[in-house]
Design a protein around this motif. Sequence first.
Motif, PDB file in Angstrom:
ATOM      1  N   ILE A   2      24.988  42.272  36.630  1.00  0.00           N
ATOM      2  CA  ILE A   2      26.213  41.681  37.176  1.00  0.00           C
ATOM      3  C   ILE A   2      27.440  42.396  36.616  1.00  0.00           C
ATOM      4  O   ILE A   2      28.375  42.723  37.346  1.00  0.00           O
ATOM      5  CB  ILE A   2      26.261  40.168  36.869  1.00  0.00           C
ATOM      6  CG1 ILE A   2      25.266  39.441  37.781  1.00  0.00           C
ATOM      7  CG2 ILE A   2      27.662  39.596  36.997  1.00  0.00           C
ATOM      8  CD1 ILE A   2      24.991  38.002  37.376  1.00  0.00           C
TER       9      ILE A   2
ATOM     10  N   SER B 165      27.487  46.187  37.940  1.00  0.00           N
ATOM     11  CA  SER B 165      27.811  46.292  39.369  1.00  0.00           C
ATOM     12  C   SER B 165      29.234  45.834  39.671  1.00  0.00           C
ATOM     13  O   SER B 165      29.794  46.182  40.704  1.00  0.00           O
ATOM     14  CB  SER B 165      26.835  45.453  40.190  1.00  0.00           C
ATOM     15  OG  SER B 165      27.084  44.062  40.005  1.00  0.00           O
TER      16      SER B 165
ATOM     17  N   SER C 287      29.954  42.671  40.188  1.00  0.00           N
ATOM     18  CA  SER C 287      29.973  41.459  41.013  1.00  0.00           C
ATOM     19  C   SER C 287      30.713  40.339  40.287  1.00  0.00           C
ATOM     20  O   SER C 287      31.291  39.460  40.926  1.00  0.00           O
ATOM     21  CB  SER C 287      28.576  41.030  41.446  1.00  0.00           C
ATOM     22  OG  SER C 287      27.786  40.637  40.370  1.00  0.00           O
TER      23      SER C 287
ATOM     24  N   TRP D  10      33.587  40.827  37.321  1.00  0.00           N
ATOM     25  CA  TRP D  10      34.294  41.720  36.405  1.00  0.00           C
ATOM     26  C   TRP D  10      35.146  40.844  35.502  1.00  0.00           C
ATOM     27  O   TRP D  10      36.071  40.180  35.952  1.00  0.00           O
ATOM     28  CB  TRP D  10      35.149  42.721  37.166  1.00  0.00           C
ATOM     29  CG  TRP D  10      36.014  43.583  36.288  1.00  0.00           C
ATOM     30  CD1 TRP D  10      35.795  43.914  34.978  1.00  0.00           C
ATOM     31  CD2 TRP D  10      37.239  44.208  36.651  1.00  0.00           C
ATOM     32  NE1 TRP D  10      36.804  44.714  34.515  1.00  0.00           N
ATOM     33  CE2 TRP D  10      37.708  44.910  35.521  1.00  0.00           C
ATOM     34  CE3 TRP D  10      37.986  44.249  37.823  1.00  0.00           C
ATOM     35  CZ2 TRP D  10      38.893  45.644  35.532  1.00  0.00           C
ATOM     36  CZ3 TRP D  10      39.154  44.976  37.840  1.00  0.00           C
ATOM     37  CH2 TRP D  10      39.593  45.667  36.697  1.00  0.00           C
TER      38      TRP D  10
ATOM     39  N   VAL E 234      35.555  38.050  41.055  1.00  0.00           N
ATOM     40  CA  VAL E 234      34.241  37.540  41.452  1.00  0.00           C
ATOM     41  C   VAL E 234      34.068  37.809  42.941  1.00  0.00           C
ATOM     42  O   VAL E 234      34.816  37.275  43.754  1.00  0.00           O
ATOM     43  CB  VAL E 234      34.108  36.027  41.156  1.00  0.00           C
ATOM     44  CG1 VAL E 234      32.726  35.522  41.549  1.00  0.00           C
ATOM     45  CG2 VAL E 234      34.397  35.738  39.686  1.00  0.00           C
ATOM     46  N   ARG E 235      33.121  38.670  43.255  1.00  0.00           N
ATOM     47  CA  ARG E 235      32.858  39.067  44.641  1.00  0.00           C
ATOM     48  C   ARG E 235      34.152  39.454  45.354  1.00  0.00           C
ATOM     49  O   ARG E 235      34.415  39.025  46.481  1.00  0.00           O
ATOM     50  CB  ARG E 235      32.096  37.974  45.383  1.00  0.00           C
ATOM     51  CG  ARG E 235      30.668  37.779  44.874  1.00  0.00           C
ATOM     52  CD  ARG E 235      29.898  36.732  45.626  1.00  0.00           C
ATOM     53  NE  ARG E 235      30.262  35.353  45.320  1.00  0.00           N
ATOM     54  CZ  ARG E 235      29.922  34.705  44.206  1.00  0.00           C
ATOM     55  NH1 ARG E 235      29.214  35.306  43.281  1.00  0.00           N
ATOM     56  NH2 ARG E 235      30.294  33.450  44.023  1.00  0.00           N
TER      57      ARG E 235
END
Length: 152
Positions: free
Chosen positions: A75, A78, A80, A82, A112-113
């Motif tokens: 997570i 990537s 997804s 931060w 988040v996303r």
Amino acid sequence: MTVRQSLFGLLALLLASQLSFADSSVSEREIREISAAKWQWMADKDVEKLEALFHEQSKFVHMSGSWKKERELEIIESGSIWYKDAEVHDVAVEVIGDTAIAWNRITLVAVVRGNEVSNEFTVTEVYKKLDGDWQMLDLTFSSVRDTHEIEH
């Protein structure tokens, strides 16, 4: 028992308690430093340093679910989630033998996303000293109000 033996016993007890207190103070300082560094490593997505810090059986509890080390590192790497900036307002640390618990009251700015969000949390971190190094066993985010205080 002579007065001399009693004084020697008392002195030995005081010295032992001072050494124990000194060890605890050193450990508390180490945990504070590790915890602060961890927030920066998370912001920097430095999974190499986090991989070494997180114990193989560590668990992570977030608002959206709970998972283990491998997923947390994926997570972070990537992006997804931060962990863009963790503003730490307060920290309390307790050391019990080779286990330490840190409570951080933070404002976390995260992406988040793809959406930037800001939340107040108290984050509980559990560490264990293994082979001379502190390793994180648990990281749990608890949503709180910005008026929440950590009792020291």
